[in-house]
Design an enzyme around this catalytic site. Sequence first.
Site, PDB file in Angstrom:
ATOM      1  N   HIS A 162       0.837  -1.203   0.000  1.00  0.00           N
ATOM      2  CA  HIS A 162       0.000   0.000   0.000  1.00  0.00           C
ATOM      3  C   HIS A 162       0.872   1.253   0.000  1.00  0.00           C
ATOM      4  O   HIS A 162       1.950   1.274   0.605  1.00  0.00           O
ATOM      5  CB  HIS A 162      -0.914   0.025   1.220  1.00  0.00           C
ATOM      6  CG  HIS A 162      -1.991  -0.996   1.185  1.00  0.00           C
ATOM      7  ND1 HIS A 162      -3.097  -0.927   1.988  1.00  0.00           N
ATOM      8  CD2 HIS A 162      -2.147  -2.135   0.449  1.00  0.00           C
ATOM      9  CE1 HIS A 162      -3.890  -1.963   1.759  1.00  0.00           C
ATOM     10  NE2 HIS A 162      -3.330  -2.706   0.835  1.00  0.00           N
TER      11      HIS A 162
ATOM     12  N   CYS B 289      -6.489   1.903   5.414  1.00  0.00           N
ATOM     13  CA  CYS B 289      -7.049   0.608   5.808  1.00  0.00           C
ATOM     14  C   CYS B 289      -6.543   0.263   7.216  1.00  0.00           C
ATOM     15  O   CYS B 289      -5.683   0.972   7.757  1.00  0.00           O
ATOM     16  CB  CYS B 289      -6.623  -0.463   4.813  1.00  0.00           C
ATOM     17  SG  CYS B 289      -4.873  -0.926   4.952  1.00  0.00           S
TER      18      CYS B 289
ATOM     19  N   CYS C 125      -2.566  -0.071   7.383  1.00  0.00           N
ATOM     20  CA  CYS C 125      -1.832   1.189   7.281  1.00  0.00           C
ATOM     21  C   CYS C 125      -2.091   2.082   8.482  1.00  0.00           C
ATOM     22  O   CYS C 125      -1.167   2.740   8.983  1.00  0.00           O
ATOM     23  CB  CYS C 125      -2.183   1.887   5.978  1.00  0.00           C
ATOM     24  SG  CYS C 125      -1.604   0.947   4.533  1.00  0.00           S
TER      25      CYS C 125
ATOM     26  N   GLU D  63       0.778   4.233   1.487  1.00  0.00           N
ATOM     27  CA  GLU D  63       1.206   4.858   2.741  1.00  0.00           C
ATOM     28  C   GLU D  63       2.185   3.978   3.508  1.00  0.00           C
ATOM     29  O   GLU D  63       3.136   4.480   4.122  1.00  0.00           O
ATOM     30  CB  GLU D  63       0.016   5.265   3.614  1.00  0.00           C
ATOM     31  CG  GLU D  63      -0.964   4.177   3.927  1.00  0.00           C
ATOM     32  CD  GLU D  63      -2.131   4.055   2.962  1.00  0.00           C
ATOM     33  OE1 GLU D  63      -1.899   3.807   1.761  1.00  0.00           O
ATOM     34  OE2 GLU D  63      -3.280   4.155   3.407  1.00  0.00           O
TER      35      GLU D  63
END
Length: 154
Positions: free
Chosen positions: A57, A87, A90, A59
């Site tokens: 992801h 999410c 993260c 981030e």
Amino acid sequence: MKSPENQNKPFMTAALKEAQKAFDKHEVPVGAVVVKDGKIIARAHNLRETAQTIEGHAEFLAMRKAAKKIGSWRLEGCDVYVTMEPCPMCAGAMIQSRIRKVYYAVSDPKAGVAHSMTTLFDLPFNHHVDVEGGLMALESKALLQSFFKALRQK
């Protein structure tokens, strides 16, 4: 004096540029930057499909780069700008790494935990991350819609 929205716009614009890179690689177009002392210290975009990795992801990758740059997993005093609501994975990484604030563009009703599914950042963890949503939401939403429209047409 710049308004808070205008002050943060260059950072979210940089995150949107990262999201476009993800789009160009046929990844879900999410981008992120990490900012410390008013300067971008790390940038990343989604690479989950390309790298076939769970933690691909935007981030998460940006925070990993930031930690390497400053030489510590503690990202105290750092802010994350991301084009989609974080999410659980993260958000958990943001709490654990002591991110000061996360700014996100568009909500994620299926997996977002800043405001959509739950408010993970409001739970009494060892560290509190401030959250602000909606920064440049229209631009991020348009990119996501374009991506998923093209995907459905395949």
